[in-house]
Design an enzyme around this catalytic site. Structure first.
Site, short mmCIF file in Angstrom:
data_model
loop_
_atom_site.label_atom_id
_atom_site.label_comp_id
_atom_site.label_asym_id
_atom_site.label_seq_id
_atom_site.Cartn_x
_atom_site.Cartn_y
_atom_site.Cartn_z
N ALA A 143 -8.98 32.90 26.06
CA ALA A 143 -9.17 31.87 27.10
C ALA A 143 -7.96 31.71 28.01
O ALA A 143 -8.04 31.07 29.04
CB ALA A 143 -9.50 30.54 26.45
N MET A 144 -6.85 32.27 27.62
CA MET A 144 -5.67 32.11 28.48
C MET A 144 -5.80 33.00 29.72
O MET A 144 -6.02 34.20 29.59
CB MET A 144 -4.39 32.46 27.73
#
Ligand code: FAD
Lengths: 92, 515
Positions: A62-63
């Site tokens: 998700a980064m």
């Protein structure tokens, strides 16, 4: 009152879109997740500089990834070094 | 680059590509042109349920000014190079900074990050595409200007131009961002520089105050399109109100959405509530609280209704959580507060004020967004499922209770069929609602990835059948979403493309527009 940016360029690092140093990158970008209970805490994990640089450029699950146009190589190297060394990056 | 697998634009030979890159390097400087796979990695990070390769760029170029862009356009026309512009490139869940089609050259405008002018009397700003909301926020603070802007949730790293060009939304009274933009500068495919509205006139000083100009108003055609590269944008700022009173109203039942919408719509239309009300479901709040999904769900499949009820009870989260604010003086807000209290009491909602919200992560980031204070609190959503998969399914709904309940049920059923949770919210415009659903899945799991694609596809077509269209869509589904709007509109779009960009240079395929 009109403020033209030309008058203040160079005055404010972030205002001019350029980073003063890794501390500022951490404060303005990284800390929004990594000091906010959203992303994992980085401090004290002795993460290798090369690893941090890779995750920032590639993203990780998700980064989001960050491009050199957003965080230039020098600023990234500085923030990675500071995180790796466990430097105090936020007011505690 | 010697690799045989190099990514090239469709129909462009390796020889021509290399020649073109040499010419572009001469324009912007070698360090601002990337062609190798490793340095291009940040331009290929996507969360959509398709292969990375489908959206791999052939190159990235980072111009620092209009003149450089005009020259690049000349080279692009000469070699028929498709160029995909991004501003801050954080269109996360809609395609990020990756191009809509494989092989396109990303034109990264992030280096163009000048705040050109802020007029504190007229409350306007003129900014370049690389400016972030955080930068603008810091600028206003440093200059002691009591002015607010509206920003989307990823505000700290995204910016006003990219967001407005994709017709994004925010949470202050200026939350419909295209509506509150005023004047654009656009580089067209042939290198001409168009200023819209009053900006077309030499020496005009009304570019940022009057949007329409004379004759057809052109601004709209440069949003959700590929007719030009926006290089400057005017935007309206809001005077910081003397009194700001954000609040949350929690409701216990999923079906309460009907009465919530019907009770709030009149307040919104009459502008008693001036900002975009958000009505967030339990499962949007939970990850941002944060609550761990694995504490409530074991095994595959969607979360059960019982588990959702348990989360509500365990963590004091409503089935629906309404966010809005009052913006005014103490006197006007005192008067309007009575209306809010009466509406909450009549509909069975529990009010949480700013004072009562302290310590709640989910409420805090929302209250900050309602005054345009940048943060990234909403990224908590991604800890729900883990694995970095997300696409936004975002149909438009009427602001009527029966409609919202119907859409919610439709979405929940289809998501459940594929094993996904309903993580949704409604953002109330004046008369519409952006129904925004985060289709969260584990992108490292091939089955979930396939299911997520199929699920979005079914959602899209089931909703279209009922006459519900998307407000915005990810790049992997651009063509399919465009098709739901019918042939005549698409034909007009194509004719405009032919007239403005006959070589199909700018972002072919964006929003389904191509030659
Ligand atoms: C957790 C989370 C929450 C979110 N919440 C919101 C929200 O509240 N509201 C919202 O609107 N969005 C939201 N988003 C979606 C998105 O992240 C934001 O809209 C963001 O502002 C878009 O990215 P950007 O501003 O960097 O635009 P960019 O990525 O730079 O641009 C978006 C698209 O517009 C086109 N474009 C950009 N610049 C130009 C230009 N100069 N000329 C021509 N075309 C151009 C490109 O096709 C580009 O892909 C959310 C995303 C996440 C992950």
């Amino acid at each position: 009152m009109i403020i033209a940016a030309g008058a203040m360029l160079g005055g404010a690092g972030a205002g001019a879109g350029q980073w003063r140093d890794g501390v500022q990158v951490y404060e303005k970008v990284c800390s929004h997740c990594h000091e906010a209970n959203v992303g994992p805490v980085l401090k004290g994990r002795q993460l290798p500089v090369a690893y941090i640089e890779r995750v920032v450029r590639h993203g990780n699950r998700a980064m989001p990834s960050f491009r050199p146009s957003e965080i230039d190589d020098a600023a990234l190297a500085d923030v990675a070094r500071l995180i790796g060394a466990g430097a105090p990056l936020v007011k505690e | 680059m010697s690799s045989k697998n190099r990514t090239l634009p469709k129909g462009v030979t390796a020889g021509d590509f290399d020649k073109a890159m040499r010419e572009i390097r001469a324009i912007v400087g070698a360090e601002y042109v990337l062609v190798d796979e490793e340095p291009l990695a940040p331009y290929n990070k996507i969360m959509m349920p398709v292969a990375d390769a489908q959206h791999a760029p052939s190159a990235a170029v980072m111009p620092d000014g209009v003149e450089q862009i005009r020259k690049i356009m000349k080279v692009a026309n000469k070699y028929r190079l498709p160029v995909y512009p991004v501003s801050t490139g954080k269109n996360i869940g809609y395609g990020s900074a990756a191009p809509v089609e494989r092989g396109q050259i990303v034109m990264d405008l992030r280096r163009m990050n000048r705040i050109i002018e802020v007029d504190a009397d007229l409350c306007t700003a003129l900014v370049e595409p690389g400016v972030t909301y955080q930068q603008l926020y810091d600028y206003l603070q440093e200059h002691n200007l009591p002015l607010w802007f509206s920003c989307p949730a990823p505000s700290a790293i995204a910016g006003p131009v990219g967001n407005m060009v994709d017709r994004g939304v925010g949470y202050t009274p200026y939350g419909e961002h295209f509506m509150f933009s005023c004047g654009m500068e656009v580089v067209l495919a042939n290198g001409d520089v168009l200023r819209t509205g009053m900006g077309a006139m030499e020496n005009s000083n009304t570019w940022q105050v009057f949007k329409w100009g004379y004759g057809p108003t052109l601004d709209g055609i440069f949003t959700q399109s590929n007719y030009g590269i926006v290089t400057k944008m005017g935007m309206w700022l809001m005077p910081a109100p003397p009194d700001f009173r954000p609040f949350c109203i929690q409701y216990p039942n999923e079906t309460d959405i009907t009465k919530i919408v019907d009770a709030l719509r009149p307040l919104r239309i009459a502008m008693v509530i001036p900002n975009a009300v958000v009505i967030a479901h339990t499962l949007w709040e939970a990850p941002c609280t944060p609550v761990k999904r694995t504490d409530y769900v074991t095994g595959p499949g969607a979360i059960s209704d019982e588990a959702v009820l348990k989360i509500q009870a365990d963590h004091g989260i409503g089935a629906w959580n309404v966010y809005a604010g009052l913006y005014g003086t103490k006197e006007t807000n005192d008067a309007n507060w009575k209306i809010i209290e009466a509406v909450a009491a009549a509909t069975g909602g529990k009010i949480i004020t700013q004072e009562q919200s302290r310590g709640s992560q989910a409420l805090q980031y929302r209250f900050d967004l309602m005054k345009g204070k940048p943060n990234l609190g909403e990224f908590g959503l991604y800890n729900w499922r883990g694995g970095g998969g997300s696409i936004w399914f975002a149909p438009v709904s009427q602001a009527k209770g029966s409609e919202t309940l119907k859409q919610m049920k439709m979405a929940k059923d289809i998501l459940g069929k594929y094993g996904f949770d309903y993580v949704g919210e409604f953002i109330v415009g004046w008369r519409d609602m952006h129904h925004v659903i985060d289709l969260l899945y584990d992108r490292s799991d091939e089955t979930q990835k396939k299911n997520a694609y199929a699920c979005y596809d079914e959602l899209l077509h089931a909703f279209a059948k009922e006459g519900y269209g998307m407000y915005r869509a990810n790049t992997a589904f651009a063509e399919k979403v465009a098709a739901t709007y019918g042939p005549v509109k698409r034909d007009v779009e194509k004719r405009l493309k032919k007239a403005l960009d006959p070589n199909n240079i700018i972002a072919p395929g964006r929003c389904g527009i191509s030659l």
